[in-house]
Design a protein around this motif. Structure first.
Motif, PDB file in Angstrom:
ATOM      1  N   ALA A  95      -8.600  -2.237  -7.889  1.00 21.52           N
ATOM      2  CA  ALA A  95      -7.158  -2.015  -7.849  1.00 21.52           C
ATOM      3  C   ALA A  95      -6.543  -2.301  -9.211  1.00 21.52           C
ATOM      4  N   GLN A  96      -5.372  -1.738  -9.433  1.00 18.26           N
ATOM      5  CA  GLN A  96      -4.638  -1.942 -10.675  1.00 18.26           C
ATOM      6  C   GLN A  96      -3.427  -2.824 -10.387  1.00 18.26           C
ATOM      7  N   LEU A  97      -3.264  -3.873 -11.175  1.00 25.14           N
ATOM      8  CA  LEU A  97      -2.121  -4.760 -11.022  1.00 25.14           C
ATOM      9  C   LEU A  97      -0.871  -4.062 -11.546  1.00 25.14           C
ATOM     10  N   ILE A  98       0.158  -3.978 -10.716  1.00 25.23           N
ATOM     11  CA  ILE A  98       1.411  -3.340 -11.100  1.00 25.23           C
ATOM     12  C   ILE A  98       2.423  -4.382 -11.558  1.00 25.23           C
ATOM     13  N   ASP A 123      -7.423   4.659  -3.833  1.00 24.28           N
ATOM     14  CA  ASP A 123      -7.548   5.545  -2.678  1.00 24.28           C
ATOM     15  C   ASP A 123      -6.646   5.190  -1.500  1.00 24.28           C
ATOM     16  N   ARG A 124      -5.964   4.029  -1.528  1.00 25.60           N
ATOM     17  CA  ARG A 124      -5.215   3.606  -0.339  1.00 25.60           C
ATOM     18  C   ARG A 124      -3.747   3.294  -0.589  1.00 25.60           C
ATOM     19  N   GLY A 125      -3.196   3.560  -1.721  1.00 26.68           N
ATOM     20  CA  GLY A 125      -1.795   3.268  -1.964  1.00 26.68           C
ATOM     21  C   GLY A 125      -1.568   1.864  -2.503  1.00 26.68           C
ATOM     22  N   TYR A 126      -0.446   1.255  -2.138  1.00 15.58           N
ATOM     23  CA  TYR A 126      -0.023  -0.024  -2.687  1.00 15.58           C
ATOM     24  C   TYR A 126      -0.216  -1.147  -1.676  1.00 15.58           C
ATOM     25  N   GLU A 127      -0.374  -2.374  -2.216  1.00 14.04           N
ATOM     26  CA  GLU A 127      -0.592  -3.531  -1.354  1.00 14.04           C
ATOM     27  C   GLU A 127       0.015  -4.767  -2.015  1.00 14.04           C
TER      28      GLU A 127
END
Length: 74
Positions: free
Chosen positions: A23-26, A39-43
């Motif tokens: 995942a990429q840290l926003i 592949d799954r959006g944001y969390e």
């Protein structure tokens, strides 16, 4: 593992760094982290109730089109 021919030299693992990254840290809000999965959006991960409230407020202002899911263990 991919092999890419680039001007007479072989480049190994051309895409391997991108494929291995989960995942990429926003953004961070205290101890809460907003991450984007490829592949799954944001969390939203971790943080206190106040941190999560700050994160949701920021998302509503700047990423209102994003659908954010809580972490699976939350």
């Amino acid at each position: 593992m991919w092999l890419v021919q680039a001007g007479g030299m072989k480049v190994r693992n051309f895409w391997s760094g991108w494929e291995k990254q989960d995942a990429q840290l926003i953004a961070t809000f205290g101890r809460a982290r907003l991450v984007r999965h490829w592949d799954r959006g944001y969390e939203l991960r971790g943080g206190s109730a106040a941190d999560l409230a700050d994160a949701r407020e920021w998302i509503s202002l700047f990423m209102h089109e994003a659908v954010v899911r809580p972490a699976p263990n939350a």
